[in-house]
Every structure is written in C-alpha cells, then in structure tokens.
Design a protein around this motif. Structure first.
Motif, PDB file in Angstrom:
ATOM      1  N   HIS B  24     -23.054 -37.501  19.124  1.00 15.44           N
ATOM      2  CA  HIS B  24     -24.335 -36.932  18.895  1.00 15.44           C
ATOM      3  C   HIS B  24     -25.164 -38.019  18.037  1.00 15.44           C
ATOM      4  N   SER B  25     -25.610 -39.017  18.474  1.00 15.31           N
ATOM      5  CA  SER B  25     -26.305 -40.030  17.784  1.00 15.31           C
ATOM      6  C   SER B  25     -27.690 -39.497  17.219  1.00 15.31           C
ATOM      7  N   THR B  26     -28.286 -38.511  18.043  1.00 21.85           N
ATOM      8  CA  THR B  26     -29.721 -38.177  17.531  1.00 21.85           C
ATOM      9  C   THR B  26     -29.481 -36.910  16.682  1.00 21.85           C
ATOM     10  N   ILE B  27     -28.355 -36.570  16.088  1.00 24.96           N
ATOM     11  CA  ILE B  27     -28.253 -35.426  15.256  1.00 24.96           C
ATOM     12  C   ILE B  27     -29.049 -35.486  14.087  1.00 24.96           C
ATOM     13  N   SER B  28     -29.926 -34.294  13.864  1.00 23.67           N
ATOM     14  CA  SER B  28     -30.999 -33.892  12.600  1.00 23.67           C
ATOM     15  C   SER B  28     -30.040 -33.553  11.596  1.00 23.67           C
ATOM     16  N   GLY B  29     -30.639 -33.827  10.241  1.00 22.53           N
ATOM     17  CA  GLY B  29     -29.972 -33.351   9.165  1.00 22.53           C
ATOM     18  C   GLY B  29     -29.503 -31.974   9.077  1.00 22.53           C
ATOM     19  N   ASN B  30     -30.383 -30.986   9.723  1.00 19.80           N
ATOM     20  CA  ASN B  30     -29.978 -29.576   9.442  1.00 19.80           C
ATOM     21  C   ASN B  30     -29.044 -29.116  10.535  1.00 19.80           C
ATOM     22  N   GLU B  31     -28.643 -30.138  11.585  1.00 19.76           N
ATOM     23  CA  GLU B  31     -27.794 -29.520  12.696  1.00 19.76           C
ATOM     24  C   GLU B  31     -26.216 -29.628  12.374  1.00 19.76           C
ATOM     25  N   TYR B  32     -25.702 -28.344  12.713  1.00 22.07           N
ATOM     26  CA  TYR B  32     -24.282 -28.376  12.572  1.00 22.07           C
ATOM     27  C   TYR B  32     -23.650 -28.725  13.793  1.00 22.07           C
ATOM     28  N   VAL B  33     -22.093 -29.340  13.865  1.00 20.01           N
ATOM     29  CA  VAL B  33     -21.253 -29.628  14.791  1.00 20.01           C
ATOM     30  C   VAL B  33     -20.543 -28.482  15.164  1.00 20.01           C
ATOM     31  N   PRO B  44     -15.803 -18.320  26.635  1.00 16.18           N
ATOM     32  CA  PRO B  44     -15.290 -19.534  25.664  1.00 16.18           C
ATOM     33  C   PRO B  44     -15.096 -18.838  24.426  1.00 16.18           C
ATOM     34  N   GLN B  45     -14.304 -19.732  23.672  1.00 12.80           N
ATOM     35  CA  GLN B  45     -13.896 -19.095  22.123  1.00 12.80           C
ATOM     36  C   GLN B  45     -14.316 -20.250  21.199  1.00 12.80           C
ATOM     37  N   TYR B  46     -14.905 -19.718  20.009  1.00 10.20           N
ATOM     38  CA  TYR B  46     -15.310 -20.603  18.935  1.00 10.20           C
ATOM     39  C   TYR B  46     -13.954 -21.190  18.304  1.00 10.20           C
ATOM     40  N   ILE B  47     -14.120 -22.472  18.228  1.00  5.66           N
ATOM     41  CA  ILE B  47     -12.864 -23.081  17.309  1.00  5.66           C
ATOM     42  C   ILE B  47     -13.374 -23.378  16.002  1.00  5.66           C
ATOM     43  N   ILE B  48     -14.373 -24.138  15.718  1.00  2.16           N
ATOM     44  CA  ILE B  48     -14.541 -24.621  14.435  1.00  2.16           C
ATOM     45  C   ILE B  48     -16.035 -25.174  14.326  1.00  2.16           C
ATOM     46  N   HIS B  49     -16.500 -25.193  13.045  1.00  4.92           N
ATOM     47  CA  HIS B  49     -17.842 -25.950  13.151  1.00  4.92           C
ATOM     48  C   HIS B  49     -18.031 -26.801  11.685  1.00  4.92           C
ATOM     49  N   GLY B  50     -18.906 -27.617  11.357  1.00  3.04           N
ATOM     50  CA  GLY B  50     -19.094 -28.403  10.340  1.00  3.04           C
ATOM     51  C   GLY B  50     -20.594 -28.963  10.128  1.00  3.04           C
ATOM     52  N   LEU B  51     -20.876 -29.255   8.872  1.00  3.39           N
ATOM     53  CA  LEU B  51     -22.026 -30.203   8.940  1.00  3.39           C
ATOM     54  C   LEU B  51     -21.996 -31.601   8.426  1.00  3.39           C
ATOM     55  N   LYS B  52     -21.294 -31.684   7.335  1.00  3.64           N
ATOM     56  CA  LYS B  52     -21.093 -33.055   6.864  1.00  3.64           C
ATOM     57  C   LYS B  52     -19.609 -33.329   6.597  1.00  3.64           C
ATOM     58  N   ASN B  53     -18.990 -32.386   6.044  1.00  2.09           N
ATOM     59  CA  ASN B  53     -17.643 -32.536   5.405  1.00  2.09           C
ATOM     60  C   ASN B  53     -16.720 -32.248   6.585  1.00  2.09           C
ATOM     61  N   ASN B  54     -15.482 -32.913   6.492  1.00  2.00           N
ATOM     62  CA  ASN B  54     -14.420 -32.557   7.271  1.00  2.00           C
ATOM     63  C   ASN B  54     -14.076 -31.091   7.166  1.00  2.00           C
ATOM     64  N   GLU B  55     -13.440 -30.436   8.066  1.00  2.74           N
ATOM     65  CA  GLU B  55     -13.205 -28.877   8.196  1.00  2.74           C
ATOM     66  C   GLU B  55     -12.055 -28.827   8.758  1.00  2.74           C
ATOM     67  N   THR B  56     -11.104 -27.892   8.480  1.00  2.36           N
ATOM     68  CA  THR B  56      -9.968 -27.458   8.988  1.00  2.36           C
ATOM     69  C   THR B  56      -9.645 -25.941   8.914  1.00  2.36           C
ATOM     70  N   ASN B  57      -9.231 -25.265  10.113  1.00  2.00           N
ATOM     71  CA  ASN B  57      -9.013 -24.054   9.971  1.00  2.00           C
ATOM     72  C   ASN B  57      -7.300 -23.835  10.976  1.00  2.00           C
ATOM     73  N   GLU B  58      -7.189 -22.631  11.128  1.00  2.00           N
ATOM     74  CA  GLU B  58      -5.785 -22.261  11.619  1.00  2.00           C
ATOM     75  C   GLU B  58      -5.606 -23.079  13.259  1.00  2.00           C
ATOM     76  N   VAL B  85     -11.317 -26.418  28.697  1.00  2.00           N
ATOM     77  CA  VAL B  85     -12.603 -27.171  28.507  1.00  2.00           C
ATOM     78  C   VAL B  85     -13.074 -27.086  27.038  1.00  2.00           C
ATOM     79  N   TYR B  86     -13.339 -28.093  26.547  1.00  2.00           N
ATOM     80  CA  TYR B  86     -13.658 -28.100  25.099  1.00  2.00           C
ATOM     81  C   TYR B  86     -15.205 -28.725  25.216  1.00  2.00           C
ATOM     82  N   TYR B  87     -15.969 -28.002  24.529  1.00  2.00           N
ATOM     83  CA  TYR B  87     -17.206 -28.153  24.348  1.00  2.00           C
ATOM     84  C   TYR B  87     -17.902 -28.559  22.783  1.00  2.00           C
ATOM     85  N   CYS B  88     -18.408 -29.608  22.748  1.00  2.00           N
ATOM     86  CA  CYS B  88     -19.233 -29.852  21.412  1.00  2.00           C
ATOM     87  C   CYS B  88     -20.641 -29.737  21.341  1.00  2.00           C
ATOM     88  N   ILE B  89     -21.028 -29.056  20.622  1.00  2.00           N
ATOM     89  CA  ILE B  89     -22.371 -28.371  20.726  1.00  2.00           C
ATOM     90  C   ILE B  89     -23.012 -28.635  19.384  1.00  2.00           C
TER      91      ILE B  89
END
Lengths: 114, 111
Positions: B24-33, B44-58, B85-89
């Motif tokens: 996601h090379s064009t990501i802007s500063g306030n966009e989350y992954v 579809p099922q939500y898995i995880i999200h993050g802004l800058k730091n690495n994140e972990t959940n169950e 199918v895994y989606y990165c948004i």
C-alpha cells in the motif's frame, strides 16, 4: 445471539417479480450496509445508512430501494427482478465507521432469478 | 482510500505460519490497514487492523513496515479452516466512508 441476521438465506424467484431481503443487527451499531457479491466474487457496496439516514448510494438501479425503519434494521426491496440481479447480498453493520472492531457481516442471502 | 496490491493466491502447509503480504505504497498518514477474510459462502470477517505499530489478537498478527508502505498478516499456526480469501484494505474509518474490497489473496491451507 446472531449479531447480524439476514432473511431469507436463499431466494429463488422469477424475472419481473418484486422481493425483499431483511436484515437486523443486535450490536447497537449506528451504521448498516448492503453489499453485493456477483458470480466473479467481487464484493461491492450498494448502500449505507447511518442512524436511519442514507449515506452511501452507489450506482445502483433504482429498482433497488433500501429502507431503514430504525437503527437496528435495514431492508432491501428489489422491483422487477432481472437475471443480472442474481448474486449473494450481504448486510453489514459497524460502529464509528468500523474503526475499532471493523464491520460485522451477515451470512448472506443468495438470490437466484430464473 | 489508498490502493492495495496482494498476490492472487498462496498455499500454506497446515500447522505452519501463513504470511500474507500487502503493498500500500500510497497510504496516507491517517489511513489504517485492515484485514478481513471470507471463508467460502460466508460473510466477510474482520481479523485485525493497525495504524503504525504491530498488532496481535487471538486470530492473527499484523506487521506494518516502518514506512507503512506494506504490511504482512501472519496466521501463526494455519489450520484447514483458515482456507479463505484474505482482503487487505486501507482506509480512514468514517461513518460516511466505504469499505472497498479488492480481489484479495486466496489462501489454501493444505494438510
């Protein structure tokens, strides 16, 4: 205790008929959505409602009319069904734009128009 | 919302870690992954999200590079039930915004 429930799960109908799909969420979310997944598996947003107000209305034929009687319900009515309307329709909900916990999706309604 | 690029398909052996990349090379500063997945015939099922730091959940871990131009979703011990199918948004969470799905990566976990 289903979070987002859709009815019916399957719907087979003839061309030209009018049908409705119902969606209910018990999560207390403020926004609800309808997505369409076609045979090529692309998921596309159709509509969204925030606190009963229409927020997103994508380029969808006006045969599709969403209705949100309250925050917990979002129904989709389709008039004059066409073969190309055959797809899986997913309802979803979110709180605060899905920021913290993402969107929660229902299990889908598979619509087949014959 | 920034565009994302994912490989169309990947295989993983059961019990091994599945590492799914996303550019996601064009990501802007306030966009989350955000990462979602869709198991066959389900919503579809939500898995995880993050802004800058690495994140972990169950369910998974999310590793975001320092420049935020790419990320990796890690399923530490993949099972057959993780075939999906895994989606990165990439997006700014907003009540008026849209969650836009691309083609995603089809992950096949093999015994």
């Amino acid at each position: 205790d289903t979070a987002v429930s859709q009815t019916p799960k399957y719907l087979v109908t003839q061309m030209g008929n009018d049908k409705s799909i119902k969606c209910e969420q018990n999560l207390g979310h403020d926004t609800m959505y309808w997505y369409k997944q076609d045979s090529k598996k692309f998921l596309k947003i159709m509509f969204s409602y925030n606190n009963k107000e229409l927020i997103i209305n994508e380029t969808v034929p006006n045969r599709f009319s969403p209705k949100s009687p309250d925050k917990a319900h979002l129904n989709l009515h389709i008039n004059s069904l066409e073969l190309g309307d055959s797809a899986v329709y997913f309802c979803a909900s979110s709180q605060n734009g899905g920021g913290n916990y993402g969107y929660t999706f229902g299990s889908g309604t598979r619509l087949t128009v014959v | 919302d920034a565009k994302t690029t994912q490989p169309p398909s990947m295989d993983c052996a059961e019990g091994r870690a599945a590492n799914l990349p996303c550019n996601h090379s064009t990501i802007s500063g306030n966009e989350y992954v955000y990462w979602y997945r869709q198991i066959h015939s389900q919503g579809p099922q939500y898995i995880i999200h993050g802004l800058k730091n690495n994140e972990t959940n169950e369910m998974a871990s999310l590793i975001i590079t320092e420049d935020r131009k790419s990320s990796t979703l890690i399923l530490p011990h993949a099972t057959l039930r993780d075939t999906a199918v895994y989606y990165c948004i990439v997006r700014v969470p907003s009540n008026t915004g849209k969650l836009i799905f691309g083609q995603g990566t089809t992950l096949q976990v093999k015994p």
